[in-house]
Design a protein around this motif. Structure first.
Motif, short mmCIF file in Angstrom:
data_model
loop_
_atom_site.label_atom_id
_atom_site.label_comp_id
_atom_site.label_asym_id
_atom_site.label_seq_id
_atom_site.Cartn_x
_atom_site.Cartn_y
_atom_site.Cartn_z
N HIS A 231 0.81 -1.22 0.00
CA HIS A 231 0.00 0.00 0.00
C HIS A 231 0.85 1.26 0.00
N CYS A 232 2.16 1.11 -0.06
CA CYS A 232 3.09 2.24 0.04
C CYS A 232 2.83 3.04 1.31
N VAL A 233 2.63 2.31 2.40
CA VAL A 233 2.46 2.90 3.73
C VAL A 233 3.55 2.31 4.61
N TYR A 234 4.33 3.16 5.24
CA TYR A 234 5.50 2.68 5.97
C TYR A 234 5.82 3.63 7.12
N ASN A 235 6.58 3.11 8.08
CA ASN A 235 7.03 3.90 9.22
C ASN A 235 8.45 4.36 8.93
N GLU A 236 8.58 5.63 8.64
CA GLU A 236 9.88 6.17 8.24
C GLU A 236 10.93 5.98 9.33
N GLY A 237 10.52 6.12 10.59
CA GLY A 237 11.47 6.01 11.69
C GLY A 237 12.09 4.63 11.79
N THR A 238 11.30 3.58 11.55
CA THR A 238 11.82 2.22 11.67
C THR A 238 12.58 1.77 10.43
N LEU A 239 12.41 2.48 9.31
CA LEU A 239 13.11 2.10 8.08
C LEU A 239 14.38 2.91 7.83
N LYS A 240 14.60 3.95 8.60
CA LYS A 240 15.69 4.87 8.28
C LYS A 240 17.07 4.22 8.33
N ASP A 241 17.21 3.13 9.08
CA ASP A 241 18.51 2.46 9.16
C ASP A 241 18.58 1.22 8.27
N GLU A 242 17.51 0.97 7.49
CA GLU A 242 17.49 -0.20 6.60
C GLU A 242 17.86 0.21 5.18
N ARG A 243 18.27 -0.77 4.39
CA ARG A 243 18.57 -0.56 2.98
C ARG A 243 17.97 -1.71 2.18
N ALA A 244 17.52 -1.42 0.97
CA ALA A 244 16.97 -2.45 0.10
C ALA A 244 17.37 -2.14 -1.33
N ASP A 245 17.95 -3.12 -2.00
CA ASP A 245 18.35 -2.93 -3.39
C ASP A 245 17.13 -2.83 -4.30
N ILE A 246 16.10 -3.64 -3.99
CA ILE A 246 14.87 -3.68 -4.79
C ILE A 246 13.72 -3.23 -3.91
N VAL A 247 12.93 -2.29 -4.40
CA VAL A 247 11.71 -1.87 -3.70
C VAL A 247 10.52 -2.16 -4.60
N ILE A 248 9.61 -3.00 -4.12
CA ILE A 248 8.35 -3.26 -4.82
C ILE A 248 7.27 -2.45 -4.13
N THR A 249 6.62 -1.58 -4.88
CA THR A 249 5.64 -0.67 -4.28
C THR A 249 4.65 -0.20 -5.33
N PRO A 250 3.42 0.10 -4.93
CA PRO A 250 2.54 0.81 -5.86
C PRO A 250 3.05 2.23 -6.07
N VAL A 251 2.82 2.77 -7.25
CA VAL A 251 3.27 4.13 -7.54
C VAL A 251 2.11 5.03 -7.96
N ILE A 252 0.96 4.45 -8.26
CA ILE A 252 -0.23 5.23 -8.62
C ILE A 252 -1.21 5.17 -7.45
N LYS A 253 -1.62 6.31 -6.96
CA LYS A 253 -2.49 6.36 -5.79
C LYS A 253 -3.91 5.90 -6.13
N GLN A 254 -4.55 5.24 -5.17
CA GLN A 254 -5.95 4.84 -5.26
C GLN A 254 -6.70 5.54 -4.13
N LEU A 255 -7.64 6.41 -4.50
CA LEU A 255 -8.27 7.30 -3.53
C LEU A 255 -9.78 7.11 -3.48
N LEU A 256 -10.31 7.12 -2.26
CA LEU A 256 -11.73 7.29 -2.01
C LEU A 256 -11.94 8.71 -1.51
N PRO A 257 -13.14 9.23 -1.54
CA PRO A 257 -13.37 10.56 -0.97
C PRO A 257 -12.87 10.64 0.47
N TYR A 258 -11.92 11.53 0.72
CA TYR A 258 -11.36 11.79 2.05
C TYR A 258 -10.56 10.61 2.62
N PHE A 259 -10.16 9.66 1.77
CA PHE A 259 -9.41 8.52 2.29
C PHE A 259 -8.49 7.96 1.20
N THR A 260 -7.24 7.67 1.58
CA THR A 260 -6.28 7.08 0.66
C THR A 260 -6.24 5.57 0.86
#
Length: 334
Positions: A231-260
């Motif tokens: 869902h491309c939702v992550y905790n930046e604080g817990t990932l800041k010390d990690e590294r990944a060569d490959i990132v699999i993620t959605p890149v196009i947003k899917q939105l409902l009214p007032y909600f991602t």
């Protein structure tokens, strides 16, 4: 099996330059790397050939070069949130939806099927070493698929979020539930091992509820590492010390009214930059044939082209590897 705390080697110990991985004129190996989908009939022919290759003995056992088998990644997108990964010969089935449609038990509200892999069935899946579940809802933990899957592979090892325990405990006997920050090791039938570490994903409910999972998957030699959260939702604080060569993620947003529902675009760029990604594999989990009241309310924001433009400004050396459903995408290690 008891879960362990994550403890990755420093990124510098397996850092590599893209120029060493792929020469300037070479791209990652796909079954049909340069083919364009000219029309629906040619698309279907290519998919049939690709699916045949996927379930062939070569695909099932990983008969690529020894360097790939030892530590490379083979990523096959099965549409939606579903994947089949081969990591150094260890086969992982991720969030599979292979039986029936996706309707969350309320088809009048939402009912979706795949666009391209319409004839791909559970029987087409080769024997896998592990089932990986990121979230507890039906678009990740699909009961209509998991019931026959558990009958087909009764001793299948499962790694999942504890939020899915009520569903999985009744179907599988070898389940490891990982809280964010915990890890476990999976050994394939060929003796190779991969390490899976859970990361914090979205919270699907009140803020005090346990988050769902993302995962960092490392090959046995630690030469290549993959990050996945659908869902491309992550905790930046817990990932800041990690590294990944490959990132699999959605890149196009899917939105409902007032909600991602699903994030992407600048958030996906920020994620790739945070993890110092060398490769971004975009997934189109909103690109389904859907109907129902909820489907009519969902809107997309951004395009693949706008994402690439954003990424080129923030992480110019990263390569975007667009998967074709059903076609294995190979990313070899150094």
């Amino acid at each position: 099996m008891a879960a362990l705390r994550c403890s990755f080697r420093p990124f510098s110990s397996y850092y590599y330059k893209p120029s060493k991985l792929f020469p300037p004129t070479q791209s990652p190996t796909c079954k049909f790397p340069n083919e364009k989908l000219l029309n629906p009939s040619s698309h279907n022919r290519r998919l049939r050939r690709a699916l045949s290759a996927l379930v062939s003995e070569e695909s099932a056992t990983g008969s690529s070069s020894s360097s790939f088998t030892d530590s490379g990644f083979k990523l096959t997108y099965l549409e939606g949130n579903s994947w089949l990964w081969e990591v150094g010969g260890v086969k992982l089935l991720v969030d599979p939806i292979l039986v029936g449609s996706l309707d969350f038990g309320i088809p009048w509200l939402y009912d979706a099927t795949k666009k391209f892999l319409k004839n791909f069935q559970l029987s087409d899946i080769p024997e896998v070493d592990c089932l990986l579940i990121t979230q507890s809802l039906d678009d990740h933990c699909h009961v209509k698929t998991l019931k026959p899957l558990s009958a087909k592979f009764p001793n299948l090892r499962v790694v999942a979020t504890p939020n899915a325990q009520a569903i999985l405990d009744s179907l599988f006997s070898k389940v490891t539930y990982l809280e964010p920050g915990q890890s476990t090791e999976i050994e394939g039938k060929n003796g190779s091992k991969v390490r899976i570490c859970a990361t914090a994903g979205p919270v699907l409910g009140p803020p005090w509820q346990r988050p769902e999972n993302g995962y960092i998957v490392s090959s046995s030699e630690g030469q290549l590492t993959l990050y996945y959260e659908p869902h491309c939702v992550y905790n930046e604080g817990t990932l800041k010390d990690e590294r990944a060569d490959i990132v699999i993620t959605p890149v196009i947003k899917q939105l409902l009214p007032y909600f991602t529902l699903v994030s992407g675009q600048e958030d996906a760029v920020k994620l790739a930059k945070l993890l110092c990604a060398k490769f971004v594999v975009p997934m189109s989990n909103g690109d389904l044939e859907s109907k129902g009241l909820l489907a009519s309310l969902v809107e997309s924001e951004g395009t693949m082209e706008s994402f690439k433009e954003l990424l080129s400004k923030e992480l110019p050396d990263a390569k975007v590897l667009e998967p074709t459903p059903g076609v294995p995408l190979e990313v070899p290690a150094v």
